[in-house]
Structures are given as C-alpha cells and as structure tokens.
Design an enzyme around this catalytic site. Structure first.
Site, PDB file in Angstrom:
ATOM      1  N   CYS A 164       0.829  -1.204   0.000  1.00 23.86           N
ATOM      2  CA  CYS A 164       0.000   0.000   0.000  1.00 23.86           C
ATOM      3  C   CYS A 164       0.863   1.253   0.000  1.00 23.86           C
ATOM      4  O   CYS A 164       1.799   1.372   0.806  1.00 23.86           O
ATOM      5  CB  CYS A 164      -0.921  -0.006   1.227  1.00 23.86           C
ATOM      6  N   CYS A 182      -7.635   1.702  -0.662  1.00 25.52           N
ATOM      7  CA  CYS A 182      -7.489   0.958   0.585  1.00 25.52           C
ATOM      8  C   CYS A 182      -7.654  -0.530   0.294  1.00 25.52           C
ATOM      9  O   CYS A 182      -8.612  -0.937  -0.366  1.00 25.52           O
ATOM     10  CB  CYS A 182      -8.515   1.416   1.622  1.00 25.52           C
ATOM     11  N   CYS A 194      -0.412   6.168   7.072  1.00 28.76           N
ATOM     12  CA  CYS A 194      -1.698   5.708   7.592  1.00 28.76           C
ATOM     13  C   CYS A 194      -1.464   4.911   8.871  1.00 28.76           C
ATOM     14  O   CYS A 194      -0.461   4.209   9.003  1.00 28.76           O
ATOM     15  CB  CYS A 194      -2.391   4.841   6.544  1.00 28.76           C
ATOM     16  N   CYS A 209      -2.727  -1.252   9.253  1.00 32.61           N
ATOM     17  CA  CYS A 209      -1.874  -2.233   8.562  1.00 32.61           C
ATOM     18  C   CYS A 209      -0.380  -2.021   8.842  1.00 32.61           C
ATOM     19  O   CYS A 209       0.435  -1.999   7.924  1.00 32.61           O
ATOM     20  CB  CYS A 209      -2.130  -2.198   7.062  1.00 32.61           C
ATOM     21  N   TYR A 245     -21.771 -10.820  27.071  1.00 32.86           N
ATOM     22  CA  TYR A 245     -21.330  -9.827  26.078  1.00 32.86           C
ATOM     23  C   TYR A 245     -21.736 -10.322  24.682  1.00 32.86           C
ATOM     24  O   TYR A 245     -20.938 -10.356  23.751  1.00 32.86           O
ATOM     25  CB  TYR A 245     -19.818  -9.593  26.160  1.00 32.86           C
ATOM     26  N   GLU A 282     -26.059  -8.464  27.268  1.00 26.37           N
ATOM     27  CA  GLU A 282     -25.294  -7.424  26.560  1.00 26.37           C
ATOM     28  C   GLU A 282     -25.636  -6.049  27.127  1.00 26.37           C
ATOM     29  O   GLU A 282     -26.794  -5.778  27.466  1.00 26.37           O
ATOM     30  CB  GLU A 282     -25.613  -7.476  25.065  1.00 26.37           C
ATOM     31  N   GLN A 285     -18.694  -8.869  13.534  1.00 29.17           N
ATOM     32  CA  GLN A 285     -17.264  -9.054  13.318  1.00 29.17           C
ATOM     33  C   GLN A 285     -16.870  -8.554  11.928  1.00 29.17           C
ATOM     34  O   GLN A 285     -17.510  -8.904  10.935  1.00 29.17           O
ATOM     35  CB  GLN A 285     -16.895 -10.532  13.460  1.00 29.17           C
ATOM     36  N   ASP A 292     -17.317 -13.188  25.659  1.00 35.84           N
ATOM     37  CA  ASP A 292     -16.553 -12.477  24.619  1.00 35.84           C
ATOM     38  C   ASP A 292     -16.553 -10.990  24.974  1.00 35.84           C
ATOM     39  O   ASP A 292     -17.220 -10.179  24.322  1.00 35.84           O
ATOM     40  CB  ASP A 292     -17.188 -12.723  23.249  1.00 35.84           C
ATOM     41  N   CYS A 318     -10.219 -10.437  22.463  1.00 38.75           N
ATOM     42  CA  CYS A 318      -9.471  -9.663  21.468  1.00 38.75           C
ATOM     43  C   CYS A 318      -8.246  -9.011  22.105  1.00 38.75           C
ATOM     44  O   CYS A 318      -7.561  -8.225  21.469  1.00 38.75           O
ATOM     45  CB  CYS A 318     -10.365  -8.602  20.829  1.00 38.75           C
TER      46      CYS A 318
END
Length: 468
Positions: free
Chosen positions: A75, A176, A81, A84, A328, A349, A299, A398, A425
C-alpha cells in the site's frame, strides 16, 4: 549515543524482537527500547521520544541494515496511515509474532498451568477482508513535506483516515486494501462529487462544515450499506449527494444518513434515516441470516469470524442438553450460532439496541431456544438473576478489550459452570482474568485466531473446565 538537551539519538541499534502493540524491542545500556516502524533484524539510528526509568520509546531516523524478514509493503499509504502496520513483514512472520504474543501473555500474566497452545489459525484472506470501514471528512488534509516544498496551491479537503496522534489531520486515501469493492469506488465518487459541487468538509477544530463521516459496510451476501454523516441539515445539498450515489451505485442496498451536530462522530443516540433500500444488510453464516443495521456490531472479518465461532462451538462441547450463558453477546451472533446444539441459550449485553438485534436474528432464523437481556453484565448476573433462571452448564464470554469486570468473575466462580469458553481480542486482559479464574478452573485448550492481517491484533479462545 549523542545528547543535545532532551534530544537523544541512539546509533546503530539492533532490533531484536516484536513487543506489544506492534512495537519492536531493542536494548541499550541495560534499558529496554521500544521502537515503532521497524522489524526484527533491522539496525537503525533512533530518536528517543519518551524516557522512563526502566525503558525508552523511540522512532527510527536512519536505517543502516534492513531485516531479512522484511517485504515490500503493497500500500502506498503504508507508514503514514495508522492501519496495517505490519505490511513490511511476511504474513508467516506476522502469525509467528501473534502466536508469541498469546504465549507470552498467558505465561507472564496468567501464570497458570497451560496445555500446549494450538498453532494460530491464519486468515484465509489477507487483503480486502473487512466488511466495514469508516472515513472522515476534513478541510485539513495531511500535507507531505514534498507538497509543502512545491509551493503550489494545495487542495486541503480530504476524505480518509486519521493520522496517528493527530485528531485534526486526515490522510486522503487513494486505494485501501482492507475492504472489497465497491468500497474504494464509492469513497472516491463521494469525494469527487463533494468537491465538484463545493460541499464543505468538516473542520474538526472549529466544528463547522457539512460533511463529517462516511461508513461503508459490505456483506457476504453482496449487499452494501452506505451511511453519510452531516453536521447540519441542508436538504438540497444532502439530497443531491444521496441521489447521486443511488443512481451511480445501484448495488447499494441500504443508503442512510445522519444529522449529527455533536462534538464527536458517534451516532448511537441519534436517528439514522433511510434514504433508499432497507435499513439493514444481511450476513449469512452456516445457513443462518444475521441482520446488520447502522448501529449493529458484527465481526469485521466475516469469513474468519465463522472460523472463530466454529472453534468456540467446538470447545463448548455441546451435546444438546446444556444451558448456555453467552456473556457480552452483542447482536447474538454466537448465541444464535450455537443454539441448535443447546437446550437453551441466555445472552446478555450492555447495549440495548444490540439486544433488540439479537432477538430479531433469532426470529428470522426461527430459533426459539434463546433469551436475551440488556444491561451491564456485572449488574445483570447476580443472585437475583440466578434464582429465576436455570443454572448454566457452559458459559461463553466475549468481553471488550478491557476484559471482564471483577464482579463478573466473582459471580462465575460462585455459579461454577462446568465449562467456560473465553473469547478475547486482548490476550493481556484475558490472561489477567484467567489468573483469577484459576481458583476453580483449569485451562484445557488455547486457540489463537488471526482476525486482522497486517496488524498486531490477535484473537484468542481459551477453554476452561471446573476443577474436580
């Protein structure tokens, strides 16, 4: 090392390995040096930007040797940016360091007995894998030194991404590689139309200008959602842009807009109006349909999410008679995905709108063994709730990056389900929570999953069983 007041330069520093948040590690005079924008094996001169008692933070100013692990970033915006950041590493190396990140966190923070950690599941797609991107309009485009030196009159309007550390500067994006078409085509068309029709781009400092934000969502069904945010209601200008998009891109199945006069771009408390099409798009997973509205969480790597959920379901080990709690739950994706293998699934949630989406997703899939509740998990999951609901055999959790609240962990230890499947995560906060759960639970399986190629982020699934 040369010094000039606070200006510290370390010369010919060998970069050793990768650390948290994508930075690399080196050592100098018995101190750890965290360096951004480099790769293990590089030899660089760095300038220190932050000095602490036990570590330094620095950035490269000159490369003497380049690492053999490096590849050419694909890129043109790489390095400027904020996304990535690992494009300069081979994908195999990225997976290696993500696996290492999970292992290091579990060993150093959790400090519990661990099984062999399964090899990380790589993403089937490493480009064009996202189904959602957000772009910001600004009348203060990021200007390069080359452009400044040219002394030419510059177009300062931009539609793109925030420059890291600069909320008021936006990098105009040409192409992008994160989201499939028509994402790039739509963004460029909006930018061209806005400039041709002299629509004003938002001033993030002065808080003025019409155009604020553009969100593009693409689904694996081929449906496309576009949401435009405007700072004030200018009927003629807004309708002109929306009509243009409707005619130019017939593949847009949900065209929406928001009038947002607030000081930030969040719109969960604002009305989203549908200009054309449906107020949602639909994702599909294993025959199930999931409606995704403008405020829905889903997701962002749909294909890899399917693999993540399969891992979660497998580790839950459902036989058909279990009561499952899905903490969650978001829009109920996991809850609905595992429902056919359970007696009942109860989802919780914090976001009330997400719970309404979860209920709709059960309805459109004719799933009748789910129940959903909105509220803060630490307040919902209490003795009163347990006295009026069946005891869970399996808990799937989660949580957000911050991990689970201490009160939720205390309640899990009290309720003591036979099995917990913890999807995270953030392996660091997951490891912290595993240390607390170690009082009653043993870690039986660990499966890292890469959801975001070319970034340092990694998802991790851990299965725990109640100690005998």
């Amino acid at each position: 090392m040369s010094r000039k007041k606070k200006n510290i330069v370390i010369e010919k520093l060998p970069i050793e390995s990768v650390a948290a948040e994508g930075k690399c590690v080196a050592r100098h005079e018995n101190k750890v040096v965290f360096v951004e924008g480099v790769a293990p094996g590089d030899v660089v001169d760095v300038r220190v930007k932050r000095k602490k008692k036990s570590f330094l933070e620095a950035y490269p100013i000159h490369f003497h040797e380049y690492s053999k692990l490096r590849v050419q970033p694909f890129c043109k915006h790489f390095g400027t940016c904020g996304g990535c950041k690992w494009q300069h590493l081979t994908y195999e190396q990225q997976l290696h360091y993500k696996q290492q990140q999970v292992t290091d966190n579990l060993q150093r923070i959790a400090k519990v007995e661990l099984p062999e950690i399964s090899p990380i599941m790589g993403s089937q797609q490493t480009t064009y894998y996202r189904n959602k991107l957000e772009f910001t309009f600004s009348n203060k485009r990021w200007i390069t030194q080359e452009e400044i030196n040219s002394a030419e009159e510059l177009d300062r309007d931009a539609l793109g991404f925030h420059i890291p550390g600069r909320f008021d500067k936006i990098l105009a994006i040409d192409h992008c590689y994160l989201q499939p078409e028509p994402s790039n085509e739509i963004r460029l068309a909006v930018d061209q139309y806005a400039k041709a029709n002299q629509l004003t781009y938002f001033d993030l400092v002065e808080q003025e200008g019409l155009l604020r934000n553009l969100i593009i969502r693409t689904a694996n069904t081929g449906q496309v959602m576009v949401i435009l945010q405007f700072y004030y209601d200018s009927k003629e200008e807004i309708e002109g842009l929306l009509k243009y998009l409707q005619e130019k891109f017939p593949q847009i199945t949900s065209l929406q807009y928001v009038i947002n006069p607030k000081g930030n771009e969040t719109f969960h408390d604002l009305e989203v109006k549908t200009y054309s099409g449906e107020p949602y798009i639909t994702e599909e997973m294993e025959g199930l349909k999931f409606r995704v509205g403008p405020k829905s969480f889903y997701q962002t790597n749909a294909q890899q999410a399917y693999d993540l959920y399969k891992v979660t379901r497998d580790l839950a080990g459902l036989k058909g008679h279990e009561i499952v709690y899905d903490l969650y739950t978001g829009t109920g994706t996991i809850a609905n995905f595992v429902a056919k293998g359970a007696k009942e699934v109860i989802g919780m949630e914090y976001v009330a709108a997400a719970i309404e989406d979860a209920k709709i997703n059960s309805q459109i899939n004719s799933i009748e063994n789910t129940r959903f509740y909105a509220g803060d998990i630490k307040d919902l999951l209490d003795d009163g709730f347990m006295s009026t609901h069946p005891h869970p055999d399996v808990v799937i959790t989660d949580p957000p990056r911050a991990g689970m609240h201490a009160d939720v962990i205390k309640m899990l230890l009290k309720v003591a389900p036979k099995r917990i499947v913890y999807v995270s995560c953030n392996p660091a906060t997951q490891a912290r929570d595993l240390a607390l759960l170690d009082e009653k639970y043993s870690v039986k399986a660990v499966q890292p999953v890469d959801m975001f190629p070319h970034t340092y982020h990694v998802e991790n699934v851990v299965m725990l069983e109640l100690k005998s």
